[in-house]
Design an enzyme around this catalytic site. Structure first.
Site, PDB file in Angstrom:
ATOM      1  N   ASP A 207       0.842  -1.091  -0.031  1.00 49.66           N
ATOM      2  CA  ASP A 207       0.279   0.185  -0.420  1.00 49.66           C
ATOM      3  C   ASP A 207       0.609   1.152  -0.304  1.00 49.66           C
ATOM      4  OD1 ASP A 207      -3.122   0.825   0.870  1.00 49.66           O
ATOM      5  OD2 ASP A 207      -2.159   1.581   1.789  1.00 49.66           O
ATOM      6  N   GLU A 261       2.220   0.008  -4.581  1.00 51.95           N
ATOM      7  CA  GLU A 261       1.280   0.543  -5.183  1.00 51.95           C
ATOM      8  C   GLU A 261       1.881   1.502  -5.712  1.00 51.95           C
ATOM      9  OE1 GLU A 261      -3.298   3.048  -4.117  1.00 51.95           O
ATOM     10  OE2 GLU A 261      -1.463   2.495  -2.020  1.00 51.95           O
TER      11      GLU A 261
HETATM   12  C1  GLC Z   1      -4.415   3.522  -0.652  1.00 49.21           C
HETATM   13  C2  GLC Z   1      -5.249   2.063  -0.271  1.00 49.21           C
HETATM   14  C3  GLC Z   1      -6.482   2.489  -0.032  1.00 49.21           C
HETATM   15  C4  GLC Z   1      -6.173   3.790   1.423  1.00 49.21           C
HETATM   16  C5  GLC Z   1      -5.078   4.358   1.697  1.00 49.21           C
HETATM   17  C6  GLC Z   1      -4.579   4.296   2.500  1.00 49.21           C
HETATM   18  O1  GLC Z   1      -4.236   3.375  -1.660  1.00 49.21           O
HETATM   19  O2  GLC Z   1      -5.068   1.068  -1.867  1.00 49.21           O
HETATM   20  O3  GLC Z   1      -7.727   1.806  -0.252  1.00 49.21           O
HETATM   21  O4  GLC Z   1      -7.102   4.061   1.547  1.00 49.21           O
HETATM   22  O5  GLC Z   1      -3.856   3.196   0.811  1.00 49.21           O
HETATM   23  O6  GLC Z   1      -4.433   3.229   3.454  1.00 49.21           O
END
Ligand code: GLC
Length: 520
Positions: A207, A261
């Site tokens: 994440d 991500e």
């Molecule tokens: C990422 C996740 C999202 C979340 C954020 C904070 O972007 O995909 O759903 O709210 O991180 O953890």
């Protein structure tokens, strides 16, 4: 050297990954919220679809301020979803279905209810104080920097009255940021990865990984004021942290794939997260996720992937939808475009990620009034999966969010076996990608095409027996027919329903995408 085939490249390069958002996938106990036993009971759907791996969004213990991305115990399952036994059963069921398992790993922050944070906030001298980011107020008593949080218009700093200091939270105040500059944080979080790796997990989707290793104590550059701090450039520190993390996980008995991500909007920065093969295995191509349905933009996306990834032996990672953005069926506007987009996505060089429900052609649900639950406004893309055509769509109780439009007609049961359905379209495309390694691991070259059309060639010098050495893909991004000079070859897949396949040399119909064997 023999040409690569899907069997001799790692799974995260040769395969297709399917994202499950557990709350909205399948409910086994009738509380209206999806759970792990429910998910296990539906692994057959993924197998029939033809994907290779499944990524589960977080199911760890959480107060659910951010629906599981606020974790208060990384090594346990939230009772809403089941327990550790259910997680083990799910991992085993997925593996038995031939699927690799990817879990979400949230390194940047915990819940404010996590025992680590409770200790950290208890006093300035607490041994865990430095695990989180604490700063004195600015001289005027306000936040230490002008950073903004991600959801809503407020600072990324909250004053904690007990100790008179601010703590950092790039997201909700209930999600305090960990400080990865503290060596014990890196060690404790590596233990989390080891815990799940030992339970058989094959990889982790990490994440907002670009925020691990923040450049603290600097104000937002003037031209970016107002932008949430989570998408700022946090500088080289993150790459150091990732190199360390990778060397630790590579030493695990079964080294997991690390998939980041990487929420940055500069394509060159995305590829930086692969390092020299010593950081992430894959980094989501976030700019493409936000690209409009436009042939020129997508041509640029593909061209830059060729320029940036090939020289560093990197591998792109493509995604059109997830639990954070409106679905591409909604963004691109029509079902016909969503069908063409499936061809585009599943004929890319690089690893495609599918988001649950895109194979059904779901649009976002309309979520209004007291049904709105997400502080980030993302409820629409998180609607439950319609499994059958009963009024409850196979959910034993009213689900936590409303269904997407036309859920009954778009249910798995209704679409299964109907050759004209979106589901069968995805199944055919995934079968084609599997039987034609040129589509998964072949090289790519962009060809000239008329305005509004993207045309590219995929090829392998030495395809494994029986497979095509070369395929050509054409995507018409317009809703008008287009003549394409020189197009020929045998039709092997695309948006045309079986039985209505275009003849060799025929121009592209409106919104048509086509895969042809130019030598066939
Ligand atoms: C990422 C996740 C999202 C979340 C954020 C904070 O972007 O995909 O759903 O709210 O991180 O953890």
């Amino acid at each position: 050297m023999p040409a690569p085939t899907p069997t001799d490249v790692p799974w995260w390069r040769g395969g297709v990954v399917y994202q499950v958002y557990p709350r909205s996938f399948a409910d086994s106990n009738g509380d209206g919220v999806g759970d792990l036993d429910g998910a296990a009971s539906r692994m057959g759907h993924l197998k029939d679809l033809g994907v290779d791996a499944v990524w589960f969004s977080p199911f760890y213990r959480s107060p659910m301020a951010d629906f599981g991305y606020d974790i208060d115990d990384h090594c346990d399952v939230d009772p809403l979803f089941g327990d550790l036994g259910a997680a083990d059963r799910l991992i085993e069921t997925a593996h038995r279905s031939g699927l690799r398992v990817v879990l979400d790993f949230v390194p940047g922050h915990t819940s404010d209810r996590h025992p680590w944070f409770a200790e950290s906030r208890s006093s300035r001298g607490n041994p865990r104080r430095g695990w989180y980011v604490w700063r004195d107020p600015a001289p005027d008593g306000g936040p230490p920097t002008d950073w903004r949080a991600a959801f809503g218009d407020y600072p990324a700093w909250t004053l904690d009255p007990t100790t008179g200091q601010y703590y950092l939270h790039l997201f909700l105040p209930e999600q305090p940021d960990l400080d990865w500059n503290h060596p014990e944080v890196a060690a404790a979080m590596t233990d989390v990865l080891r815990f799940w790796s030992d339970r058989g997990v094959d990889g982790f989707r990490i994440d907002v990984v670009h925020t691990v290793g923040k450049r603290l104590d600097v104000d937002t550059p003037a031209e970016l004021r107002g932008i949430p701090a989570c998408v700022l450039d946090h500088g080289p520190g993150v790459h150091l942290r990732l190199t360390e993390l990778r060397s630790r996980t590579d030493a695990f008995p079964s080294p997991p794939a690390l998939i980041g991500e990487t929420y940055v909007f500069d394509r060159e920065r995305v590829v930086d997260f692969l390092g020299h093969g010593d950081q992430l295995h894959l980094a989501f191509n976030i700019p493409a996720l936000h690209s409009p349905w436009d042939a020129t933009v997508w041509r640029d996306e593909m061209a830059s992937a060729i320029d940036l990834y090939d020289p560093v032996d990197g591998w792109p990672c493509w995604v059109l939808s997830n639990h954070d953005v409106p679905r591409h069926r909604t963004r691109y506007g029509t079902e016909a475009r969503a069908r063409a987009a499936a061809v585009l996505l599943l004929t890319q060089r690089g690893t495609p990620f599918l988001y649950q429900g895109e194979e059904l052609g779901l649009a976002d649900a309309v979520v209004e009034g007291d049904r709105v639950v997400d502080p980030g406004g993302r409820d629409g893309c998180r609607a439950p999966i319609p499994w059958d055509d009963s009024p409850g769509c196979g959910w034993p109780a009213d689900p936590w969010l409303p269904f997407a439009p036309d859920a009954v007609a778009l249910s798995v049961a209704r679409q299964s076996g109907d050759p004209a359905s979106m589901l069968e379209h995805y199944r055919r495309l995934l079968r084609l990608r599997r039987t034609e390694p040129v589509l998964s691991v072949g090289r790519v070259e962009i060809l000239d095409a008329p305005d509004g059309v993207l045309r590219y060639r995929r090829w392998l010098d030495e395809p494994p027996g029986g497979a095509a050495a070369e395929l050509e893909v054409l995507v018409n991004f317009t809703d008008e027919p287009v003549e394409v000079p020189g197009v020929s070859g045998r039709w092997v897949g695309g948006t045309a329903p079986p039985g209505e396949t275009p003849a060799p040399g025929q121009g592209l119909g409106p919104d048509e995408a086509r895969v042809v064997d130019p030598r066939g």
